[in-house]
Write a protein that holds these residues in place. Structure first.
Motif, mmCIF file in Angstrom:
data_model
loop_
_atom_site.group_PDB
_atom_site.id
_atom_site.type_symbol
_atom_site.label_atom_id
_atom_site.label_comp_id
_atom_site.label_asym_id
_atom_site.label_seq_id
_atom_site.Cartn_x
_atom_site.Cartn_y
_atom_site.Cartn_z
ATOM 1 N N HIS A 75 3.946 10.142 -7.470
ATOM 2 C CA HIS A 75 4.939 10.557 -8.463
ATOM 3 C C HIS A 75 4.366 10.446 -9.884
ATOM 4 O O HIS A 75 5.105 10.460 -10.861
ATOM 5 N N GLY A 76 3.054 10.262 -9.985
ATOM 6 C CA GLY A 76 2.414 10.172 -11.306
ATOM 7 C C GLY A 76 2.579 8.798 -11.938
ATOM 8 O O GLY A 76 2.314 8.621 -13.124
ATOM 9 N N GLY A 77 3.013 7.834 -11.153
ATOM 10 C CA GLY A 77 3.297 6.508 -11.718
ATOM 11 C C GLY A 77 2.375 5.428 -11.183
ATOM 12 O O GLY A 77 1.293 5.714 -10.665
ATOM 13 N N GLN A 78 2.799 4.181 -11.299
ATOM 14 C CA GLN A 78 1.980 3.048 -10.865
ATOM 15 C C GLN A 78 2.848 1.853 -10.481
ATOM 16 O O GLN A 78 4.053 1.841 -10.758
ATOM 17 N N ALA B 99 0.860 -1.196 0.000
ATOM 18 C CA ALA B 99 0.000 0.000 0.000
ATOM 19 C C ALA B 99 0.894 1.243 0.000
ATOM 20 O O ALA B 99 0.621 2.222 -0.709
ATOM 21 N N ILE B 100 1.973 1.197 0.754
ATOM 22 C CA ILE B 100 2.929 2.320 0.780
ATOM 23 C C ILE B 100 3.559 2.493 -0.603
ATOM 24 O O ILE B 100 3.638 3.602 -1.139
ATOM 25 N N VAL B 101 3.976 1.380 -1.209
ATOM 26 C CA VAL B 101 4.616 1.441 -2.538
ATOM 27 C C VAL B 101 3.647 2.072 -3.558
ATOM 28 O O VAL B 101 4.020 2.949 -4.339
ATOM 29 N N LYS B 102 2.384 1.638 -3.499
ATOM 30 C CA LYS B 102 1.398 2.169 -4.455
ATOM 31 C C LYS B 102 1.214 3.684 -4.273
ATOM 32 O O LYS B 102 1.192 4.439 -5.243
ATOM 33 N N HIS B 103 1.117 4.113 -3.012
ATOM 34 C CA HIS B 103 0.947 5.543 -2.758
ATOM 35 C C HIS B 103 2.123 6.354 -3.287
ATOM 36 O O HIS B 103 1.949 7.388 -3.910
#
Ligand code: ADP
Length: 268
Positions: A237-240, A228-232
């Motif tokens: 940063h405009g990414g995924q 969840a942290i990685v996704k946020h």
């Protein structure tokens, strides 16, 4: 018209509960249901180590223990305290990410420098928890800069690497690096030779507290909040985040950043 039913599966304490909500439910009610679910999850995650901890305290108060047993109990108690600390720290990280504005262009950071930092950490973690340790390799990739919040990017990268180390059996191979994709996007990837993840779990992996292998996660100090942290971080940063996985073969996780956050630099 008949309101269509949406069924929301909630798994609070391993038990299955079904919540039926009709389509006319307001966004506010849905947000409230998610909030309650989140609080229930957090309470459960804190209660488990607390129960174990107070059990040990009671035992130590009620019986005389040999020195060796006393030390063992203290070690186990400290593990539970550590577990609560990690949980609180991950919760604070998430709430900070949710509550602050997305980072601007920020500084331009050398992708190689980010990689070296997180690989060293992963090697340390692997030596501490795996026997034999993993074979961790850096992909030379491209030399470029990425822009954004350095601490956030490091935390996202190290979450992916620590998952690879925690879920891959000792001696397994872990491979990580940065690439520029054909469309100009920047990509950080981590590939492991771990257990892999069945396709039905993939869409839910970045949900808070979603775990495929609950006991393995707990054993290795997981909070269920890492992805969840990685996704946020990626989204800010405009990414995924992307994942490819094959059961029994391993997984590849990727953080993809838009081309506006990538700048090529000549090799030294
Ligand atoms: P946790 O703290 O439980 O590791 P994460 O949010 O980081 O939480 O990951 C969610 C779940 O995804 C994990 O509990 C685990 O079941 C699965 N998972 C994550 N990374 C991997 C991996 N590299 N290999 C296999 N399973 C993984």
């Amino acid at each position: 018209t008949q309101p269509a039913k949406i069924s929301l599966q909630v798994h609070p304490y391993g038990k299955k509960r079904k919540l039926m909500i009709s389509r006319d439910v307001t966004a506010v009610q849905l947000a409230e249901a998610m909030r309650r679910d989140f609080v229930a999850n957090v309470s459960h995650e804190i209660r488990t180590p607390l129960t174990v901890l107070s059990g040990f305290v009671e035992t130590m108060q009620s019986i005389e223990l040999e020195e060796a047993d006393r030390m063992r109990y203290l070690g186990l108690m400290s593990q539970q305290a550590q577990r609560m600390q990690t949980l609180v720290s991950d919760l604070l990280t998430l709430s900070r990410l949710e509550g602050s504005p997305a980072p601007g262009a920020g500084e331009w950071i050398d992708s190689g420098e980010l990689l070296t930092h997180v690989l060293q950490e992963a090697q340390g973690l692997s030596s501490a928890i795996a026997d034999p340790p993993h074979v961790i390799e850096a992909d030379p990739g491209a030399a470029f800069w990425v822009s954004g919040a350095k601490t956030e990017l490091l935390s996202a990268m190290s979450n992916l690497l620590s998952n690879a180390v925690r879920y891959t059996p000792g001696g397994g191979r872990i491979h990580a690096g940065w690439h520029i994709r054909a469309d100009g996007c920047g990509e950080f990837f981590v590939t492991d030779t771990g257990p892999g993840i069945a396709a039905e779990h993939l869409p839910r992996l970045t949900e808070r507290f979603y775990r495929v292998d609950r006991s393995r996660s707990r054993e290795t100090g997981g909070t269920g909040l890492g992805l969840a942290i990685v996704k946020h971080v990626a989204q800010r940063h405009g990414g995924q985040v992307e994942v490819d996985s094959t059961l029994g073969e391993g997984s590849t996780f990727r953080i993809v950043l838009p081309s506006s956050r990538v700048r090529a630099r000549p090799r030294d």
